[in-house]
Scaffold this active site. Structure first.
Site, PDB file in Angstrom:
ATOM      1  CG  ASN A  70      17.904  79.173  74.228  1.00 36.45           C
ATOM      2  OD1 ASN A  70      17.426  78.255  74.869  1.00 36.45           O
ATOM      3  ND2 ASN A  70      17.230  80.256  73.913  1.00 36.45           N
ATOM      4  CG  HIS A  81      17.062  83.708  76.242  1.00 38.47           C
ATOM      5  ND1 HIS A  81      16.431  84.815  75.736  1.00 38.47           N
ATOM      6  CD2 HIS A  81      16.083  82.794  76.476  1.00 38.47           C
ATOM      7  CE1 HIS A  81      15.127  84.585  75.663  1.00 38.47           C
ATOM      8  NE2 HIS A  81      14.893  83.372  76.115  1.00 38.47           N
ATOM      9  CD  GLU A  83      21.709  86.776  73.765  1.00 40.93           C
ATOM     10  OE1 GLU A  83      21.381  87.385  72.744  1.00 40.93           O
ATOM     11  OE2 GLU A  83      21.025  85.822  74.235  1.00 40.93           O
ATOM     12  CB  SER A 108      18.933  90.974  67.262  1.00 39.12           C
ATOM     13  OG  SER A 108      18.795  92.247  67.840  1.00 39.12           O
ATOM     14  CB  CYS A 110      15.032  88.714  73.960  1.00 40.13           C
ATOM     15  SG  CYS A 110      15.768  88.091  75.494  1.00 40.13           S
ATOM     16  CB  CYS A 113      19.686  88.732  76.179  1.00 44.68           C
ATOM     17  SG  CYS A 113      19.185  87.009  76.447  1.00 44.68           S
ATOM     18  CG  ASP A 173      13.870  80.987  73.250  1.00 40.15           C
ATOM     19  OD1 ASP A 173      14.257  80.349  74.248  1.00 40.15           O
ATOM     20  OD2 ASP A 173      14.549  81.885  72.716  1.00 40.15           O
TER      21      ASP A 173
END
Length: 177
Positions: A70, A81, A83, A108, A110, A113, A173
């Site tokens: 991130n 982010h 990912e 996990s 969002c 992503c 975020d």
């Protein structure tokens, strides 16, 4: 004629170390732990840089394609982010590569992503922890993505520290006030 405005992005001042290669002979579970360790390392770097401690790694047929973290704070970005940073750093790849890759993420995903993973048809996502945040897992499963949750203590510790020490940044975020 007007010139287009120049957009500058804050890139790291020092080139990052090359991505390590996977040791031969690891079992599937050991490979998952190896790749997750790379994602955790990225999360720790992001934390030390003053950002959100979420990291990711993208692997294809046992080979590391990219790692990311991130970088919203570091780059002044709305969408960088862990990912999305990782996938961006992998560069332009044929669709067949993504369709045979695994995305490792310390938290996990969002919806943004998850949408990126769905766009590129990434068939499997290994999640470090989903106690702190869980938004898109049902969506991903409904599209046939295989999810593996490791419930990794390091990932949990990183996010607990984030919530304790930088709660306003975390809310920013995830789009909360």
């Amino acid at each position: 004629m007007c010139a287009s405005p120049t957009v500058s992005r804050k890139e790291p001042a020092v080139p990052e170390a090359p991505v390590p290669t996977v040791p031969p002979g690891l079992s599937g579970e050991e490979q998952d732990r190896f790749f997750m360790a790379l994602a955790v390392e990225q999360a720790r770097i992001g934390w030390e840089e003053g950002g959100v401690p979420i990291g990711a790694a993208l692997a294809h047929e046992g080979r590391v394609l990219a790692v990311g973290r991130n970088r919203r704070v570091q780059m002044g970005s709305a969408i960088r982010h862990g990912e999305t940073d990782c996938i961006e750093r992998a560069g332009r790849l044929p669709a067949s590569v993504y369709r045979n890759s695994v995305l490792y993420t310390t938290l996990s995903p969002c919806y943004m992503c998850a949408g990126t993973a769905l766009l590129y048809d990434i068939p499997r996502i290994v999640i470090g922890e989903n106690r702190t945040f869980q938004a898109s897992e049902e969506l991903l499963r409904s599209h046939g993505v295989q999810l593996s949750v490791l419930d990794d203590p390091e990932c949990i510790e990183l996010m607990q520290r984030m919530l304790a020490e930088r709660p306003a940044l975390w809310n920013e975020d995830i789009g909360e006030e």
